[in-house]
Design a protein around this motif. Structure first.
Motif, mmCIF file in Angstrom:
data_model
loop_
_atom_site.group_PDB
_atom_site.id
_atom_site.type_symbol
_atom_site.label_atom_id
_atom_site.label_comp_id
_atom_site.label_asym_id
_atom_site.label_seq_id
_atom_site.Cartn_x
_atom_site.Cartn_y
_atom_site.Cartn_z
ATOM 1 N N ALA A 39 18.136 -1.008 43.141
ATOM 2 C CA ALA A 39 17.381 -2.264 43.149
ATOM 3 C C ALA A 39 16.450 -2.351 41.952
ATOM 4 C CB ALA A 39 16.604 -2.390 44.451
ATOM 5 N N ALA A 40 15.766 -1.247 41.648
ATOM 6 C CA ALA A 40 14.872 -1.226 40.492
ATOM 7 C C ALA A 40 15.647 -1.467 39.204
ATOM 8 C CB ALA A 40 14.138 0.111 40.427
ATOM 9 N N ARG A 41 16.811 -0.865 39.101
ATOM 10 C CA ARG A 41 17.659 -1.053 37.917
ATOM 11 C C ARG A 41 18.057 -2.520 37.766
ATOM 12 N NH1 ARG A 41 22.494 1.767 39.289
ATOM 13 N NH2 ARG A 41 21.216 3.626 38.997
ATOM 14 N N GLU A 42 18.519 -3.108 38.850
ATOM 15 C CA GLU A 42 18.994 -4.491 38.799
ATOM 16 C C GLU A 42 17.880 -5.476 38.478
ATOM 17 O OE1 GLU A 42 22.688 -4.117 42.003
ATOM 18 O OE2 GLU A 42 20.905 -5.262 42.524
ATOM 19 N N GLN B 269 1.616 -3.349 41.172
ATOM 20 C CA GLN B 269 2.179 -3.386 42.521
ATOM 21 C C GLN B 269 3.229 -2.264 42.620
ATOM 22 O OE1 GLN B 269 -0.142 -6.133 43.851
ATOM 23 N NE2 GLN B 269 1.740 -6.434 45.020
ATOM 24 N N VAL B 270 2.960 -1.253 43.408
ATOM 25 C CA VAL B 270 3.780 -0.048 43.413
ATOM 26 C C VAL B 270 4.443 0.153 44.777
ATOM 27 C CG1 VAL B 270 3.727 2.477 43.256
ATOM 28 C CG2 VAL B 270 2.417 1.093 41.631
ATOM 29 N N MET C 176 9.708 8.868 38.279
ATOM 30 C CA MET C 176 10.545 9.818 39.014
ATOM 31 C C MET C 176 9.940 11.219 38.949
ATOM 32 S SD MET C 176 13.293 10.021 40.860
ATOM 33 C CE MET C 176 14.371 8.625 40.432
ATOM 34 N N VAL C 177 9.596 11.753 40.110
ATOM 35 C CA VAL C 177 9.027 13.095 40.186
ATOM 36 C C VAL C 177 10.164 14.116 40.178
ATOM 37 C CG1 VAL C 177 7.577 14.672 41.512
ATOM 38 C CG2 VAL C 177 7.066 12.207 41.510
ATOM 39 N N ASP D 64 6.320 -3.935 40.753
ATOM 40 C CA ASP D 64 6.652 -3.752 39.342
ATOM 41 C C ASP D 64 7.000 -2.300 39.000
ATOM 42 O OD1 ASP D 64 4.130 -2.340 38.838
ATOM 43 O OD2 ASP D 64 3.165 -4.301 38.766
ATOM 44 N N THR D 65 6.725 -1.373 39.937
ATOM 45 C CA THR D 65 7.004 0.045 39.686
ATOM 46 C C THR D 65 7.346 0.739 41.001
ATOM 47 O OG1 THR D 65 5.368 0.036 37.894
ATOM 48 C CG2 THR D 65 6.109 2.188 38.678
ATOM 49 N N VAL D 66 8.380 1.552 40.969
ATOM 50 C CA VAL D 66 8.741 2.398 42.104
ATOM 51 C C VAL D 66 8.348 3.831 41.767
ATOM 52 C CG1 VAL D 66 10.650 3.323 43.491
ATOM 53 C CG2 VAL D 66 10.669 0.905 42.779
ATOM 54 N N VAL D 67 7.739 4.524 42.729
ATOM 55 C CA VAL D 67 7.449 5.948 42.570
ATOM 56 C C VAL D 67 8.281 6.712 43.588
ATOM 57 C CG1 VAL D 67 5.715 7.772 42.622
ATOM 58 C CG2 VAL D 67 5.110 5.508 41.747
#
Length: 244
Positions: free
Chosen positions: A210-213, A130-131, A220-221, A192-195
């Motif tokens: 938010a992803a960190r927390e 889920q991205v 990360m591009v 589960d993953t941010v791009v």
């Protein structure tokens, strides 16, 4: 009277144009690429659309008798930055780049850094289901072949009708984004993953927090290579450079 051309399309550029318009002895022109269909109001004499490469930009700078060129485009708009460098060099016009600092990973971040969106797509099958995809509508095609991943795709404007779009949901919104809302969005869609592109700045950084927390991975591009030249990190120093 100094004639200044600001290559815009960012919040920094809009702020710079608004403040520069109040400086004595400064005439401001702003150029927008036209990628956003409804750009917000920008101070100064605004033109929308490309120049037609280095030759077109050079001709514009010459015809409009531009004295100073400020490149405040998006960190990932590398082509116009290289065109600006070439045109300014040819005409001997002073050029400044306004380059916001990059985001840096901190304790608790789980970043996978990649060179471009194609590389981001390549790593996803082994790590994601889920991205949250936040790279803009023009980059969606790089992910369209990933059939076993669901994407929440946020952008300002809809993709073109013939664009390749990954499986998932399109979300139209524009920053700045608040942390509470970003955290809720990520949880609501079981991300589960941010791009993300490493755009820097505060307007879209909340998704990284938010992803960190939440202990979520971030692909990360990295920023593309930019032309050499004088740089400042903020509007205040750009104004100072313009006034000197």
């Amino acid at each position: 009277m100094k004639r200044v051309l600001i290559l815009g399309g960012t919040g920094d550029a809009s702020q710079l144009a608004a403040l520069a318009a109040n400086l004595p002895g400064i005439e401001v022109k702003v150029s927008l690429a036209g990628r956003t269909r409804q750009p917000k109001d920008v101070s100064g004499d605004v033109r929308i659309g490309g120049f037609g490469g280095v030759s077109g930009l050079t001709a514009y700078l010459r015809d409009e008798a531009i004295d100073l060129l400020i490149d405040a485009t998006h960190p990932f708009a590398a082509q116009i930055s290289f065109n600006a460098a070439a045109a300014a060099t040819e005409l001997g016009i002073p050029r400044l780049m306004v380059v916001r600092p990059q985001w840096q990973p901190v304790a608790g971040d789980n970043w996978i850094e990649v060179d471009n969106t194609e590389a981001a797509a390549a790593v996803l099958p082994s790590i994601a289901k889920q991205v949250f995809l936040t790279v803009g509508r023009q980059e969606l095609g790089a992910f369209a072949h990933l059939e076993n991943i669901w994407f929440l795709m946020r952008m300002i404007d809809p993709p073109s009708p013939d664009a390749l779009v990954p499986k998932g949901m399109l979300l139209y919104d524009k920053g700045p984004f608040e942390l509470v809302a970003e955290r809720s969005l990520v949880q609501q869609y079981n991300i589960d993953t941010v791009v993300s592109k490493n755009s820097g700045g505060d307007a879209t950084y909340a998704k990284i927090i938010a992803a960190r927390e939440l202990g979520i991975k971030v692909v990360m591009v990295k920023r593309p290579t930019m032309p050499a030249g004088e740089q400042v990190a903020d509007v205040e120093n750009a104004l100072k450079w313009m006034s000197d």
